[in-house]
Design a protein around this motif. Sequence first.
Motif, PDB file in Angstrom:
ATOM      1  N   ILE A 406       0.823  -1.195   0.000  1.00  6.32           N
ATOM      2  CA  ILE A 406       0.000   0.000   0.000  1.00  6.32           C
ATOM      3  C   ILE A 406       0.860   1.249   0.000  1.00  6.32           C
ATOM      4  O   ILE A 406       0.428   2.327  -0.374  1.00  6.32           O
ATOM      5  N   VAL A 434      -6.940  -0.458   0.198  1.00 10.66           N
ATOM      6  CA  VAL A 434      -6.864  -0.965   1.576  1.00 10.66           C
ATOM      7  C   VAL A 434      -7.209  -2.450   1.614  1.00 10.66           C
ATOM      8  O   VAL A 434      -6.546  -3.246   2.291  1.00 10.66           O
ATOM      9  N   ASN A 437      -4.354  -4.412   0.346  1.00 11.89           N
ATOM     10  CA  ASN A 437      -3.300  -4.469   1.355  1.00 11.89           C
ATOM     11  C   ASN A 437      -3.581  -5.585   2.357  1.00 11.89           C
ATOM     12  O   ASN A 437      -2.703  -6.382   2.702  1.00 11.89           O
TER      13      ASN A 437
END
Length: 858
Positions: A406, A434, A437
Amino acid sequence: MANKIFFPPGGVKTFSDNLVGLQLTDGGGLTQGNFEFTTAIYEKSNRKFDTGIFSDFYTLDNLKIDNIEQVKRVIQKNFTVYPNFDISEITSFSLYGSLSKRLSASAIKVINNFPAGLEILNRQVSGLFTGETASNISYDSKNDETTFEVNTSLIRNPFEIDYSVNSARNIQVRPYPVSAYRDLTNNFESYSLYFFNFLEEYPLTDFVPTQTMSGGTLTFTVKGDPFSGSSASTRVLIIKPNNTKTEEIFDESFDEVEDFLLNRNISPKYTAVFSYPDYDSDGRYTLYNKSVTWPLNQYWNLDINSSAFDTYLAELQRISDILDTYKTNLISRFLITGAFKEFDTSDQKIEKVLQIYGRSFDEVKKFIDALANMNSVNYIVGNDIPSQLLSNLSATLGIDPNISPITNESFLTSVFNPNSKQIYPGQNKPDTPVELNYEYYRNLILNSAYMFKTKGTRKSLEYVMRFIGAPEALLEFNEVIYVADTKVNMDKFRKFPNMNVGYTLTKVYDNQKSWASNDIGNRKDGANTNGVNYTVSNDKLVINSKNIELYMNMGQGITYDIWDMSVKYDYPIPNSGLTAPYPYPGNVDWTFINPKPKEKTFFEFAQDFYNNFINVRNRQTIFDGKTGGYPTLQSVFWRYLQSEETVGIPSNKFTYQKMIDYTLGIGDYWQRLLEQVVPGTTLWLTGQKMENTIFHRQKFVWRRQRGCSFIPVTCIPCKYNGQPFAYDCIDQTLQCQLQGTPSDMLQSLLGNLLLTSGYTQTQCDLNSIVSTWYVDCRLDTQVLVQEQFYTGYGLGDVPTPAQVLSAIDQKLETLYQHGLNYYFAGNTLIVSNSTCYDDFTNSILSLNIGINIQINCN
């Protein structure tokens, strides 16, 4: 008697007389020709350090935070660890309370907080009026912004988004609280423009509201050029919260039950799956699995008005009532005495109190259940460790967590490519950065046992490269050994410095490193899948080493893709061998080019396929107007790039620039991850390897020879009666201005089609239109080109003028086969004959955009 050996004084004329300078050693001490003595006394030096100007203090104002409540939400969002719940089973969140009441409250909450949007169609709901969805469009190329107007009579707004000048007050006085984003006037920067397929996003940069909600014209300004220079459009437009804000609303506004009703990781989206018992037609108690889908109003908004929505609510009520009678609603149904409810009031105050208790019990129960799964990690998110703690768990397992993808935007673009809007099967939304990630850490932890078990082996490194998504085609992974040409001759062996008598070591790649001691001669893997191919006469001459080379090789990636394409499609290198226009038997060059890609692994193919491509008799040949290097090799690469246009075979069209962007985008992230599985005693070379493919390697670039030129010379005057040249060159050129817009073409053709069929637009479903667009070019009655270039769905889905020009440019590439050349001068197409012998005097050349239309009419 021992022999005495005398050395020259001062080390002169010895083998090491120049190792340390002049070697002046008379009198002992240091070799003064190389050293000098200095004092060791230093004075204090004063230095002034400039700390510069301190920055301003952080306040709520310069952080652009309005109030303390907003600060609390930021802290809660960034520092709160929340369990991952499995939302597939609704009874996990509503057991002690009534499921019927819970679903009723959740449906109301969804309606009040859904990230609603404005859907702009080219007709009113009644179908009595049609118009342009966007008018007065103007594009500012300097600021890359587009401004357009929208007639409010064409807007479908079931959630009553307020776009008037009094929007803030109107939202405030509503009888029930709704999402703050229903106020478009004051939150327009959180909105974006989309078309019906939602593939491209154009953020709003400015907005001019109407005076009232009853009518008027809205003016929008967006970033980019969504209409490709058109002044008006009839395409379906959606103005809704941007992707980031939409995900924020789904995450922060809805709890687990609302997420259950609005499940987007299923097809169709917003489908809830219930498991409940009921009697079948034979009177047997059977467990049913029922899917209930919240219908859509059109393209984005939920349906909250039609009869389909009433049917949806009725089905939820029926299923929840069944579950409340046997499994849920435990406090009211099972955990208190019936006499307690006999004294309830007419407005059921006791029942309401019991439902409040049940709701609070359910809220506590979900966290108690989550504690039992805190040490679990699953591929499918749910009933496992909180995603925020995955990086901490990876650090506990010994994996350095300070290498999250990320933090590397280019890595995400290269490997995960979040900008591609790729949606996996069964899902209706792309993963956010996100979520990617978290998914990275989840897979890393789940496979950590394999990584540690295979640490120090080739398999662990190959796993890591597969894990980060590195294509196998780009991976060049070699293990190194050294082969001696002969064993050491002890009789002639001499010490330093006479090392010229001994043996020579040759660096060899051996990616197998597992051979029987009597396996000598040509060492080659049975299937040759790893490129091992070397010769050794004695196993004792092989010196094993812990040296490896691991590169991301962009040149190898292009070669691999051409080999893979040839294996799958027998093109551009057929397994039967290359013929004309390549060298072939019977031509000037009798070379027969036949590398047989289908019968070789990639390593075998890459090692020797180019051998008979390079030939002294054709290396200077001009091929398709290109010179330099080896034309037969280069021609394979060009046919690979143009395969889809010339023979209809798709290809990845890998170019050097694409491969450079990809390898540089990955950066050094993967190397830092590999460091954790490579043993400390291994010497390894790694990085991005930038090299030409074998199709472009050359020792000398052959320049195009200078063409013929006229040299003026003095000549004797003479006379000649007759035609000076055998033929007069016929020069024929025509020009045509491309007129009309694609939307006008479709509207005109649709009107003619409905008129001749006896229908009107009100009798037909304009959303059912499927339009197929063709480039049609004819010479008299002969069809020269007739190829499809676009498919539209709906009246507003048409190609842009730029797409039409591009299609014409691409599809007319074969006109040279009919003796015609063409080029564009703006929107003017210019066509001419290509040779002096083609006469089109009495011929008619026509170019049309053909459209096939399918539409459903009553």
